[in-house]
Design a protein around this motif. Structure first.
Motif, PDB file in Angstrom:
ATOM      1  N   LEU A   5      32.486  14.494  15.452  1.00  0.00           N
ATOM      2  CA  LEU A   5      33.197  13.684  14.480  1.00  0.00           C
ATOM      3  C   LEU A   5      32.196  12.930  13.609  1.00  0.00           C
ATOM      4  O   LEU A   5      31.146  12.503  14.075  1.00  0.00           O
ATOM      5  N   GLU A   6      32.536  12.780  12.347  1.00  0.00           N
ATOM      6  CA  GLU A   6      31.698  11.976  11.466  1.00  0.00           C
ATOM      7  C   GLU A   6      32.310  10.578  11.400  1.00  0.00           C
ATOM      8  O   GLU A   6      33.304  10.348  10.721  1.00  0.00           O
ATOM      9  N   ILE A   7      31.715   9.677  12.156  1.00  0.00           N
ATOM     10  CA  ILE A   7      32.249   8.330  12.299  1.00  0.00           C
ATOM     11  C   ILE A   7      31.723   7.445  11.169  1.00  0.00           C
ATOM     12  O   ILE A   7      30.542   7.468  10.840  1.00  0.00           O
ATOM     13  N   LEU A   8      32.617   6.656  10.587  1.00  0.00           N
ATOM     14  CA  LEU A   8      32.237   5.689   9.567  1.00  0.00           C
ATOM     15  C   LEU A   8      32.416   4.291  10.143  1.00  0.00           C
ATOM     16  O   LEU A   8      33.515   3.909  10.548  1.00  0.00           O
ATOM     17  N   LEU A   9      31.324   3.527  10.204  1.00  0.00           N
ATOM     18  CA  LEU A   9      31.352   2.176  10.758  1.00  0.00           C
ATOM     19  C   LEU A   9      31.190   1.155   9.637  1.00  0.00           C
ATOM     20  O   LEU A   9      30.250   1.240   8.839  1.00  0.00           O
ATOM     21  N   ASP A  10      32.102   0.213   9.592  1.00  0.00           N
ATOM     22  CA  ASP A  10      32.010  -0.880   8.636  1.00  0.00           C
ATOM     23  C   ASP A  10      30.747  -1.707   8.903  1.00  0.00           C
ATOM     24  O   ASP A  10      30.317  -1.842  10.054  1.00  0.00           O
ATOM     25  N   ASP A  11      30.144  -2.265   7.845  1.00  0.00           N
ATOM     26  CA  ASP A  11      28.934  -3.082   8.008  1.00  0.00           C
ATOM     27  C   ASP A  11      29.160  -4.274   8.934  1.00  0.00           C
ATOM     28  O   ASP A  11      28.211  -4.776   9.552  1.00  0.00           O
ATOM     29  N   ARG A  12      30.409  -4.725   9.038  1.00  0.00           N
ATOM     30  CA  ARG A  12      30.698  -5.873   9.899  1.00  0.00           C
ATOM     31  C   ARG A  12      30.438  -5.555  11.373  1.00  0.00           C
ATOM     32  O   ARG A  12      30.170  -6.450  12.172  1.00  0.00           O
ATOM     33  N   VAL A  13      30.521  -4.271  11.741  1.00  0.00           N
ATOM     34  CA  VAL A  13      30.226  -3.896  13.128  1.00  0.00           C
ATOM     35  C   VAL A  13      28.789  -4.255  13.477  1.00  0.00           C
ATOM     36  O   VAL A  13      28.509  -4.818  14.540  1.00  0.00           O
ATOM     37  N   GLN A  14      27.857  -3.964  12.563  1.00  0.00           N
ATOM     38  CA  GLN A  14      26.455  -4.297  12.815  1.00  0.00           C
ATOM     39  C   GLN A  14      26.258  -5.797  12.923  1.00  0.00           C
ATOM     40  O   GLN A  14      25.516  -6.281  13.789  1.00  0.00           O
ATOM     41  N   ARG A  15      26.933  -6.569  12.075  1.00  0.00           N
ATOM     42  CA  ARG A  15      26.793  -8.028  12.135  1.00  0.00           C
ATOM     43  C   ARG A  15      27.334  -8.579  13.450  1.00  0.00           C
ATOM     44  O   ARG A  15      26.752  -9.490  14.049  1.00  0.00           O
ATOM     45  N   ILE A  16      28.462  -8.037  13.907  1.00  0.00           N
ATOM     46  CA  ILE A  16      29.028  -8.450  15.194  1.00  0.00           C
ATOM     47  C   ILE A  16      28.047  -8.140  16.314  1.00  0.00           C
ATOM     48  O   ILE A  16      27.785  -8.981  17.192  1.00  0.00           O
ATOM     49  N   PHE A  17      27.487  -6.944  16.294  1.00  0.00           N
ATOM     50  CA  PHE A  17      26.529  -6.545  17.329  1.00  0.00           C
ATOM     51  C   PHE A  17      25.288  -7.439  17.304  1.00  0.00           C
ATOM     52  O   PHE A  17      24.787  -7.853  18.361  1.00  0.00           O
ATOM     53  N   ASP A  18      24.787  -7.739  16.109  1.00  0.00           N
ATOM     54  CA  ASP A  18      23.591  -8.581  15.997  1.00  0.00           C
ATOM     55  C   ASP A  18      23.844  -9.970  16.577  1.00  0.00           C
ATOM     56  O   ASP A  18      22.996 -10.520  17.301  1.00  0.00           O
ATOM     57  N   LEU A 168      37.622  -1.154  11.611  1.00  0.00           N
ATOM     58  CA  LEU A 168      36.206  -1.163  11.261  1.00  0.00           C
ATOM     59  C   LEU A 168      35.517   0.141  11.651  1.00  0.00           C
ATOM     60  O   LEU A 168      34.336   0.343  11.349  1.00  0.00           O
ATOM     61  N   ILE A 169      36.262   1.024  12.321  1.00  0.00           N
ATOM     62  CA  ILE A 169      35.769   2.355  12.665  1.00  0.00           C
ATOM     63  C   ILE A 169      36.784   3.370  12.144  1.00  0.00           C
ATOM     64  O   ILE A 169      37.964   3.294  12.474  1.00  0.00           O
ATOM     65  N   THR A 170      36.337   4.304  11.318  1.00  0.00           N
ATOM     66  CA  THR A 170      37.223   5.330  10.774  1.00  0.00           C
ATOM     67  C   THR A 170      36.516   6.681  10.804  1.00  0.00           C
ATOM     68  O   THR A 170      35.340   6.784  11.124  1.00  0.00           O
ATOM     69  N   LEU A 171      37.270   7.712  10.439  1.00  0.00           N
ATOM     70  CA  LEU A 171      36.727   9.063  10.334  1.00  0.00           C
ATOM     71  C   LEU A 171      36.600   9.443   8.869  1.00  0.00           C
ATOM     72  O   LEU A 171      37.430   9.056   8.044  1.00  0.00           O
ATOM     73  N   LYS A 172      35.573  10.210   8.538  1.00  0.00           N
ATOM     74  CA  LYS A 172      35.452  10.741   7.192  1.00  0.00           C
ATOM     75  C   LYS A 172      36.644  11.642   6.900  1.00  0.00           C
ATOM     76  O   LYS A 172      37.179  12.286   7.792  1.00  0.00           O
ATOM     77  N   GLY A 173      37.030  11.708   5.630  1.00  0.00           N
ATOM     78  CA  GLY A 173      38.263  12.371   5.210  1.00  0.00           C
ATOM     79  C   GLY A 173      38.581  13.692   5.855  1.00  0.00           C
ATOM     80  O   GLY A 173      39.607  13.853   6.524  1.00  0.00           O
ATOM     81  N   SER A 174      37.728  14.714   5.665  1.00  0.00           N
ATOM     82  CA  SER A 174      38.033  16.038   6.188  1.00  0.00           C
ATOM     83  C   SER A 174      38.158  16.027   7.702  1.00  0.00           C
ATOM     84  O   SER A 174      38.965  16.755   8.279  1.00  0.00           O
ATOM     85  N   LEU A 175      37.362  15.176   8.366  1.00  0.00           N
ATOM     86  CA  LEU A 175      37.416  15.119   9.813  1.00  0.00           C
ATOM     87  C   LEU A 175      38.601  14.305  10.301  1.00  0.00           C
ATOM     88  O   LEU A 175      39.056  14.473  11.431  1.00  0.00           O
ATOM     89  N   ALA A 176      39.115  13.415   9.454  1.00  0.00           N
ATOM     90  CA  ALA A 176      40.354  12.730   9.801  1.00  0.00           C
ATOM     91  C   ALA A 176      41.488  13.740   9.883  1.00  0.00           C
ATOM     92  O   ALA A 176      42.311  13.712  10.811  1.00  0.00           O
ATOM     93  N   VAL A 177      41.529  14.663   8.939  1.00  0.00           N
ATOM     94  CA  VAL A 177      42.538  15.725   8.972  1.00  0.00           C
ATOM     95  C   VAL A 177      42.334  16.602  10.205  1.00  0.00           C
ATOM     96  O   VAL A 177      43.284  16.965  10.891  1.00  0.00           O
ATOM     97  N   LYS A 178      41.074  16.936  10.486  1.00  0.00           N
ATOM     98  CA  LYS A 178      40.800  17.765  11.660  1.00  0.00           C
ATOM     99  C   LYS A 178      41.236  17.076  12.947  1.00  0.00           C
ATOM    100  O   LYS A 178      41.799  17.713  13.853  1.00  0.00           O
ATOM    101  N   ALA A 179      40.971  15.771  13.039  1.00  0.00           N
ATOM    102  CA  ALA A 179      41.361  15.031  14.239  1.00  0.00           C
ATOM    103  C   ALA A 179      42.876  15.064  14.425  1.00  0.00           C
ATOM    104  O   ALA A 179      43.382  15.248  15.533  1.00  0.00           O
ATOM    105  N   ILE A 180      43.618  14.898  13.324  1.00  0.00           N
ATOM    106  CA  ILE A 180      45.083  14.956  13.403  1.00  0.00           C
ATOM    107  C   ILE A 180      45.531  16.354  13.798  1.00  0.00           C
ATOM    108  O   ILE A 180      46.384  16.529  14.677  1.00  0.00           O
ATOM    109  N   CYS A 181      44.961  17.373  13.164  1.00  0.00           N
ATOM    110  CA  CYS A 181      45.363  18.751  13.457  1.00  0.00           C
ATOM    111  C   CYS A 181      45.053  19.121  14.909  1.00  0.00           C
ATOM    112  O   CYS A 181      45.866  19.776  15.574  1.00  0.00           O
ATOM    113  N   ASP A 182      43.890  18.708  15.390  1.00  0.00           N
ATOM    114  CA  ASP A 182      43.555  18.974  16.797  1.00  0.00           C
ATOM    115  C   ASP A 182      44.579  18.333  17.726  1.00  0.00           C
ATOM    116  O   ASP A 182      44.992  18.921  18.730  1.00  0.00           O
TER     117      ASP A 182
END
Length: 298
Positions: A5-18, A168-182
């Motif tokens: 999966l191509e995971i997209l993480l919002d920049d806020r995730v890094q700030r929370i982790f820091d 704050l965590i999403t999937l890139k477009g084409s892989l979002a469709v793939k995740a739903i189809c799977d």
């Protein structure tokens, strides 16, 4: 998933982790489902103690294997799992889901709840110098009593819930469709609505509808129906003795007449004809439009 999966993480995730790492001096990491590190609080490396224990006693492969086992266990249990590693470090891991889609794991650790290095570690040291060096590195790890560890774990759970609920965590477009189809193909007996499918990948309803039209070439509803019909045909191939009503139920249609109407609309002939042709080994010659002359037996 058959591909990563191509995971997209919002920049806020890094700030929370820091901030988490700065407060407690411990590692916090986001892993892909395959175990690749995507984010690390303050970019902390493995602790000096972990590195030395791997080099002198256990080997890195042993630690990586334990991490993989615990990720698998947390996935099976679908909850946070806290444990002590071979070297006596505390770790915690939790799977991150959007509905039924596993997006990865959040993990924190490399701190201690013991005052002294475990005897099981010191006993495996080959020399007194090795033992002293490991013990010094162990004492340098952040120490927390059990009651404080419970509070840290509680905060960790809250952060996980906030990150998931805040999309704050999403999937890139084409892989979002793939995740739903799977998911649709793996759960063909269910009929999730478009809003439910959109929530599965943290996307808007209109966004998912557009992605299906753009990338699949048909609507979400048409795609869902196609998966159900393909599954029904596979059931008939492997078990041609099944009644049409039984096949319909397996793919989520409690009304066999509705299933037959939908099948005829999309295939041009009734499912009973598909089955009878299968039984005569002539399914490849099905005419398009023969359905008007065929009689359906449910």
């Amino acid at each position: 998933m058959k591909q990563a999966l191509e995971i997209l993480l919002d920049d806020r995730v890094q700030r929370i982790f820091d901030c988490f790492s700065a407060c407690f001096g411990i590692r916090i990491i986001y892993f892909t489902p395959e175990g690749e590190e995507l984010r690390v609080g303050l970019n902390y490396p493995d602790s000096h103690y972990c590195v030395r224990a791997q080099e002198a006693v256990f080997g890195k492969a042993t630690c990586l294997q334990l991490d993989a086992v615990k990720r698998a266990e947390a996935t099976r249990l679908r909850r946070l799992l806290c444990y002590e590693c071979h070297a006596g470090c505390r770790e915690a891991v939790v799977p991150i889901y959007m509905e039924e889609v596993l997006l990865g794991f959040m993990m924190m650790g490399q701190f201690r709840a013991r005052r002294r290095m475990p005897a099981a570690v010191s006993d495996q040291c080959r020399s007194a110098a090795c033992r002293r060096g490991l013990d010094e590195a162990y004492q340098a790890l952040p120490y927390f009593p059990e009651e404080k560890i419970e509070n840290i774990l509680g905060l960790f759970r809250v952060l996980v819930d906030y990150i998931v609920a805040g999309s704050l965590i999403t999937l890139k477009g084409s892989l979002a469709v793939k995740a739903i189809c799977d998911h649709l193909q793996a759960n063909v007996g269910r009929t999730p609505t478009l809003p439910e499918a959109a929530a599965m990948v943290n996307r808007s309803v209109s966004g998912v509808a557009h992605l299906f039209k753009q990338q699949v070439g048909r609507s979400y509803k048409q795609t869902l129906i196609e998966f159900k019909l393909q599954s029904a045909e596979q059931h008939l191939r492997t078990h041609p003795e099944l009644r049409i009503r039984e096949v319909a139920a397996k793919v989520g249609y409690q009304d066999p007449f509705l299933f037959s109407r939908i099948y005829r609309k999309h295939r041009g002939f009734p499912p009973s004809l598909f089955r009878s042709r299968l039984m005569t080994a002539d399914v490849a010659g099905l005419p398009q439009g023969v359905g008007a002359a065929a009689h359906e037996h449910a």
